[in-house]
Scaffold this active site. Structure first.
Site, short mmCIF file in Angstrom:
data_model
loop_
_atom_site.label_atom_id
_atom_site.label_comp_id
_atom_site.label_asym_id
_atom_site.label_seq_id
_atom_site.Cartn_x
_atom_site.Cartn_y
_atom_site.Cartn_z
N ASP A 81 0.85 -1.21 -0.08
CA ASP A 81 -0.06 0.10 -0.11
C ASP A 81 0.78 1.26 0.13
OD1 ASP A 81 -2.42 1.44 0.15
OD2 ASP A 81 -2.48 1.33 2.44
N ASN A 254 -10.05 0.32 0.00
CA ASN A 254 -8.97 0.14 1.02
C ASN A 254 -9.62 0.77 2.50
OD1 ASN A 254 -7.52 -0.18 -1.04
ND2 ASN A 254 -5.93 1.47 -0.56
#
Ligand code: G3H
Ligand code: 13P
Ligand code: ZN
Length: 315
Positions: A81, A254
């Site tokens: 990420d 997310n």
């Protein structure tokens, strides 16, 4: 079973969204796997640079590989990420990751493309896919803080050229959200017009929504009722908007902040109610169960709950 992120996207695209959950420790990992098995959902584990440095990146890898053995029915991808170029290369070379995110969205358009292209070439040579960001979300991510004045929505007219020249496999787009607990001041809604326009410009390209936590009001109230001092005006994404967004192409959603709120609520309430306690395992057990319930709930809202067999059949 660890699969490629693209394998999950193929099944999910325009039908449901795959939850991408940030993980930092073993309690979160246990809760995540339990919640996904409980809700029969495929998922993405994502590791930030901060998470990789919290203990040791090898510790997280070992925890995930062990969880894979404990839960053989789980189907998931492992994703970096908000990577910088060096961290992307480290993950690509490790052989552990299904995909990486190169976040060069703070650079100008051409530089963002140039950096993403370099990462994509190296990743694709190893069968790893690449998420890139166009536009800029507000809030804090890793060590970069973007104030509201500098945040900007993705320009759909740039999306086609960006995707074509950068070689990315999924597009993180700024569609009205921001990272953290304080996303909306006025109207609390995603920019569906922008999602739709991006989807028309880059058909078949999975769109990634960052900053997707819903920041439940009751969670904030419980934290504050147990000694926390969160701003009670904290607001997140309406969970009822996940699925409509998914049907327009938002394929990866997310979520990190909401999991942190679960952790904070469980531990604050536990020690408020048991002030003489000093063993970390009792609250840890409560947290793992609560985190599993939270993940199962999110998967229901994303539409990924119940999709495990469809994904297995597609492999
Ligand atoms: O977008 C950022 C994620 O919430 C990860 O946060 O960098 O503090 O691990 P972190
Ligand atoms: P939240 O802060 O809304 O949970 O977003 C997390 C995220 O985008 C991780 O990349
Ligand atoms: Zn993010």
């Amino acid at each position: 079973m660890i699969v490629t992120t693209n394998q999950l996207y193929k099944v999910a695209y325009k039908k449901f969204a795959v939850g991408a959950y940030n993980i930092n420790n073993l309690e979160q990992t246990m809760g995540l796997f339990r919640g996904c098995i409980q809700s029969k959902a495929p998922f993405i584990i994502q590791l930030s640079k901060g998470a990789r440095g919290y203990t040791d990146k090898r510790m997280l890898e070992a925890i995930i590989r062990t969880a894979e053995q404990i839960f053989p029915e789980a189907i998931f991808a492992v994703h970096l990420d908000h990577g910088d170029e060096a961290t992307c290369y480290d993950c690509i070379d490790s052989g552990f990751y299904s995909s990486v995110m190169i976040d060069a969205s703070h650079e100008d358009f051409d530089e963002n493309i140039a950096i993403t292209r370099r990462v994509a070439d190296r990743a694709h040579a190893k069968g790893i896919s690449v998420e890139a960001e166009l536009g800029m979300l507000g809030g804090v991510e890793e060590d970069i803080k973007v104030d509201e004045g500098h945040a900007c929505l993705t320009n759909p007219d740039e999306a086609g050229e960006f995707v074509q020249r950068s070689g990315c496999d999924s597009l993180a787009a700024a569609i009205g959200t921001s990272h953290g607990a304080y996303k909306f001041k006025g109207q609390q809604s995603l920019r569906f017009d922008v999602i739709e326009a991006i989807s028309q410009k880059v058909p078949d390209m999975p769109i990634v929504m960052h900053g997707s936590s819903s920041v439940p009001v009751e969670e904030v109230q419980r934290i504050n009722g147990a000694g926390g001092q969160l701003d009670p005006s904290a607001r997140g994404v309406n969970e009822e908007e996940y699925l409509p967004a998914a049907r327009l192409g938002v394929t990866k959603v997310n979520i990190d902040t909401d999991g942190r709120l679960v952790w904070t609520r469980v531990h604050r309430e536990f020690f408020r109610d048991k002030p003489a306690e000093f063993d970390f395992r009792p609250p840890g057990k409560v947290f793992m169960q609560e985190y599993a319930n939270f993940i199962a709930h999110k998967n229901e809202k994303l539409g990924s709950a119940g999709q495990l067999d469809a994904v297995r059949a597609s492999l």
